[in-house]
Each structure stands twice: as C-alpha cells, then as structure tokens.
Write a protein that holds these residues in place. Structure first.
Motif, PDB file in Angstrom:
ATOM      1  N   SER A  17       0.915  -1.159  -0.147  1.00 55.98           N
ATOM      2  CA  SER A  17      -0.043  -0.026   0.049  1.00 55.98           C
ATOM      3  C   SER A  17       0.915   1.208   0.058  1.00 55.98           C
ATOM      4  O   SER A  17       0.606   2.261  -0.381  1.00 55.98           O
ATOM      5  N   GLU A  18       2.136   1.074   0.652  1.00 54.05           N
ATOM      6  CA  GLU A  18       2.941   2.298   0.495  1.00 54.05           C
ATOM      7  C   GLU A  18       3.536   2.786  -0.905  1.00 54.05           C
ATOM      8  O   GLU A  18       3.622   3.672  -1.373  1.00 54.05           O
ATOM      9  N   ALA A  21       0.695   4.392  -2.798  1.00 53.88           N
ATOM     10  CA  ALA A  21       0.415   5.445  -2.150  1.00 53.88           C
ATOM     11  C   ALA A  21       1.393   6.642  -2.805  1.00 53.88           C
ATOM     12  O   ALA A  21       1.207   7.769  -3.222  1.00 53.88           O
TER      13      ALA A  21
END
Length: 96
Positions: A17-18, A21
């Motif tokens: 998810s990083e 993002a």
C-alpha cells in the motif's frame, strides 16, 4: 521539446500500500503548468533493475525550469521522493 524521464526503485515492498500511495501521490506532478504527456510506468525488462518510471514532456526550457521550482514539485521531492526512493536515474532528451 524536452522529454524528462526518471527510472527508480522504491524502498517499499513490491505491491504494498505504501508503494501505491507513492505512485498515487505522484499524480500531483501532472497538474503542474507546463507538464505534458505525464506517464507513470512500470518497468518490465529483465535487462534493467529499476521498478518504475515517470515520463513527461515540456514545450521548452522555460516550461521545464518552471516545473523544477514549482511548489508542488519541490514538496513532492522533499516529502515523498527523498524519503521513499531507494535509487534512480534521470535522463532528459531533446529530439535530434
């Protein structure tokens, strides 16, 4: 016309998810005046060891210079690029 490109790898785990993002946050660059044909790219060649690329075009040096000092670019580099990019190679092109 100047084509500004950068290939890079992130410090984040692939598919995390990083990672997503960071790639989503990069969309702020597309809205900077003078930026044309902005692309976020995934590198797929087994001959290169970078994971991603950004590519964009500028009509001229003045547009490119304006991009480099624009507050959104400066903030992205400071707040996202520097802390999250593991390594990169930047290449700028002009047509022959």
């Amino acid at each position: 016309m100047i084509r500004h490109t950068v290939v890079f790898s992130l410090k984040h785990a692939s598919g995390s998810s990083e990672e997503q993002a960071f790639l989503d946050a990069a969309l702020v660059l597309e809205a900077i005046p003078g930026v044309q044909k902005f692309e976020r790219l995934r590198q797929v060649s087994p001959k290169a060891d970078y994971a991603f690329g950004f590519s964009m075009e500028f009509a001229d040096q003045a547009a490119y210079d304006g991009y480099n000092v624009h507050p959104d670019h400066v903030a992205f580099v400071r707040d996202r690029w520097v802390p999250e990019v593991a390594r990169f190679q930047e290449i700028d092109y002009v047509a022959l």
